[in-house]
Design a protein around this motif. Structure first.
Motif, PDB file in Angstrom:
ATOM      1  N   GLY A  61       0.813  -1.224   0.000  1.00 25.15           N
ATOM      2  CA  GLY A  61       0.000   0.000   0.000  1.00 25.15           C
ATOM      3  C   GLY A  61       0.841   1.268   0.000  1.00 25.15           C
ATOM      4  O   GLY A  61       0.662   2.131  -0.876  1.00 25.15           O
ATOM      5  N   PRO A  62       1.756   1.423   0.964  1.00 22.28           N
ATOM      6  CA  PRO A  62       2.577   2.639   0.970  1.00 22.28           C
ATOM      7  C   PRO A  62       3.456   2.792  -0.272  1.00 22.28           C
ATOM      8  O   PRO A  62       3.604   3.898  -0.796  1.00 22.28           O
ATOM      9  N   VAL A  63       4.012   1.691  -0.756  1.00 25.76           N
ATOM     10  CA  VAL A  63       4.866   1.784  -1.943  1.00 25.76           C
ATOM     11  C   VAL A  63       4.041   2.206  -3.148  1.00 25.76           C
ATOM     12  O   VAL A  63       4.414   3.134  -3.885  1.00 25.76           O
ATOM     13  N   TRP A  64       2.897   1.573  -3.350  1.00 29.27           N
ATOM     14  CA  TRP A  64       2.062   1.938  -4.496  1.00 29.27           C
ATOM     15  C   TRP A  64       1.546   3.367  -4.394  1.00 29.27           C
ATOM     16  O   TRP A  64       1.462   4.071  -5.409  1.00 29.27           O
ATOM     17  N   THR A  65       1.230   3.816  -3.213  1.00 25.96           N
ATOM     18  CA  THR A  65       0.782   5.206  -3.053  1.00 25.96           C
ATOM     19  C   THR A  65       1.879   6.167  -3.497  1.00 25.96           C
ATOM     20  O   THR A  65       1.628   7.097  -4.276  1.00 25.96           O
ATOM     21  N   LEU A 133       5.760  -1.287 -21.253  1.00 28.77           N
ATOM     22  CA  LEU A 133       5.102   0.014 -21.429  1.00 28.77           C
ATOM     23  C   LEU A 133       5.709   1.085 -20.522  1.00 28.77           C
ATOM     24  O   LEU A 133       5.871   2.237 -20.937  1.00 28.77           O
ATOM     25  N   ILE A 134       6.045   0.702 -19.302  1.00 24.15           N
ATOM     26  CA  ILE A 134       6.683   1.665 -18.390  1.00 24.15           C
ATOM     27  C   ILE A 134       8.034   2.092 -18.948  1.00 24.15           C
ATOM     28  O   ILE A 134       8.362   3.285 -18.948  1.00 24.15           O
ATOM     29  N   ALA A 135       8.813   1.133 -19.426  1.00 24.39           N
ATOM     30  CA  ALA A 135      10.139   1.459 -19.970  1.00 24.39           C
ATOM     31  C   ALA A 135      10.024   2.401 -21.168  1.00 24.39           C
ATOM     32  O   ALA A 135      10.756   3.400 -21.261  1.00 24.39           O
ATOM     33  N   LEU A 151      11.250  10.440 -12.328  1.00 21.60           N
ATOM     34  CA  LEU A 151      10.116  10.105 -11.464  1.00 21.60           C
ATOM     35  C   LEU A 151       9.520   8.739 -11.804  1.00 21.60           C
ATOM     36  O   LEU A 151       8.856   8.123 -10.966  1.00 21.60           O
ATOM     37  N   MET A 152       9.754   8.259 -13.015  1.00 22.24           N
ATOM     38  CA  MET A 152       9.241   6.954 -13.424  1.00 22.24           C
ATOM     39  C   MET A 152      10.192   5.807 -13.069  1.00 22.24           C
ATOM     40  O   MET A 152       9.786   4.645 -13.087  1.00 22.24           O
ATOM     41  N   LEU A 153      11.439   6.101 -12.743  1.00 18.93           N
ATOM     42  CA  LEU A 153      12.413   5.043 -12.445  1.00 18.93           C
ATOM     43  C   LEU A 153      12.017   4.150 -11.264  1.00 18.93           C
ATOM     44  O   LEU A 153      12.133   2.918 -11.369  1.00 18.93           O
ATOM     45  N   PRO A 154      11.561   4.700 -10.134  1.00 16.18           N
ATOM     46  CA  PRO A 154      11.165   3.806  -9.035  1.00 16.18           C
ATOM     47  C   PRO A 154      10.014   2.872  -9.414  1.00 16.18           C
ATOM     48  O   PRO A 154       9.965   1.722  -8.978  1.00 16.18           O
ATOM     49  N   TYR A 155       9.120   3.362 -10.236  1.00 16.25           N
ATOM     50  CA  TYR A 155       8.001   2.552 -10.728  1.00 16.25           C
ATOM     51  C   TYR A 155       8.531   1.379 -11.548  1.00 16.25           C
ATOM     52  O   TYR A 155       8.113   0.232 -11.346  1.00 16.25           O
ATOM     53  N   LEU A 156       9.456   1.644 -12.454  1.00 19.50           N
ATOM     54  CA  LEU A 156      10.048   0.576 -13.251  1.00 19.50           C
ATOM     55  C   LEU A 156      10.771  -0.436 -12.353  1.00 19.50           C
ATOM     56  O   LEU A 156      10.651  -1.653 -12.539  1.00 19.50           O
ATOM     57  N   ALA A 157      11.495   0.062 -11.363  1.00 24.51           N
ATOM     58  CA  ALA A 157      12.200  -0.837 -10.437  1.00 24.51           C
ATOM     59  C   ALA A 157      11.214  -1.712  -9.672  1.00 24.51           C
ATOM     60  O   ALA A 157      11.419  -2.928  -9.535  1.00 24.51           O
ATOM     61  N   TRP A 158      10.136  -1.122  -9.171  1.00 28.17           N
ATOM     62  CA  TRP A 158       9.147  -1.879  -8.400  1.00 28.17           C
ATOM     63  C   TRP A 158       8.458  -2.923  -9.282  1.00 28.17           C
ATOM     64  O   TRP A 158       8.228  -4.059  -8.861  1.00 28.17           O
ATOM     65  N   VAL A 159       8.126  -2.555 -10.515  1.00 26.89           N
ATOM     66  CA  VAL A 159       7.467  -3.510 -11.408  1.00 26.89           C
ATOM     67  C   VAL A 159       8.444  -4.592 -11.861  1.00 26.89           C
ATOM     68  O   VAL A 159       8.026  -5.714 -12.162  1.00 26.89           O
ATOM     69  N   THR A 160       9.728  -4.312 -11.856  1.00 26.95           N
ATOM     70  CA  THR A 160      10.719  -5.364 -12.095  1.00 26.95           C
ATOM     71  C   THR A 160      10.621  -6.411 -10.983  1.00 26.95           C
ATOM     72  O   THR A 160      10.556  -7.618 -11.246  1.00 26.95           O
ATOM     73  N   LEU A 161      10.581  -5.942  -9.748  1.00 28.37           N
ATOM     74  CA  LEU A 161      10.397  -6.847  -8.610  1.00 28.37           C
ATOM     75  C   LEU A 161       9.047  -7.552  -8.703  1.00 28.37           C
ATOM     76  O   LEU A 161       8.962  -8.768  -8.485  1.00 28.37           O
TER      77      LEU A 161
END
Length: 179
Positions: A61-65, A133-135, A151-161
């Motif tokens: 929850g906190p990460v996605w927020t 799509l994120i990349a 600002l999109m890099l953490p999103y890409l990292a999280w979706v990699t995980l």
């Protein structure tokens, strides 16, 4: 009497604020759609065999927020930059923001595939499409605004995980997520 706004004038604060509201609204609408599919996620997630490296359920929850806030800010930066274009939105702004919207749809779908419908293979395919799509969106954003790309890099990292986790959990739980 004031002269009409020229095509090269910077956008008004009101227009910039309206853009921000749009991108935050779309981002959090996506989060809400995913949340609807995840009503029973905590119980379902706890019933799954997970790898030792899986984040605790309370982290999601906190990460996605935080990620949705950064995503919305990134899209707003690109949209705001487009408002500065002398002839309105350029094709590259439209393309970048179109990619952003498509990845939002794919993002929202994942929760339904995994948590609501228990379709592990489909969820894994979805997360791979989402990662791609994120990349691509990140690259398009970067070309317009480096800050938006960052600002999109953490999103890409999280979706990699998330991609690795989706695969691992699906493979470990064929009876619950379809083999």
């Amino acid at each position: 009497m004031t002269s009409p706004r020229s095509a090269s004038s910077p956008p008004s604060a009101a227009r910039s604020t309206a853009q921000m509201v749009v991108w935050f609204g779309l981002s959090f609408l996506t989060a809400a759609i995913g949340a609807l599919a995840s009503v029973d996620a905590k119980t379902f997630y706890a019933s799954l065999t997970q790898p030792a490296w899986a984040p605790p359920a309370g982290a999601f929850g906190p990460v996605w927020t935080a990620l949705f806030v950064m995503m919305a800010l990134a899209a707003w930066r690109v949209a705001r930059d487009g408002l500065h274009a002398s002839n309105g939105f350029r094709w590259r702004h439209r393309l970048a923001l179109g990619l952003f919207v498509v990845q939002l749809v794919v993002n929202g779908l994942w929760s339904w595939l995994f948590f609501a419908w228990h379709l592990g293979q489909a969820a894994f395919i979805d997360v791979l499409v989402l990662w791609t799509l994120i990349a691509v969106t990140l690259i398009a954003f970067w070309r317009i605004s480096r800050l938006a790309g960052l600002l999109m890099l953490p999103y890409l990292a999280w979706v990699t995980l998330a991609s690795a986790l989706t695969w691992s959990v699906w493979q470990a739980n064929p009876a619950l997520l379809g083999g």
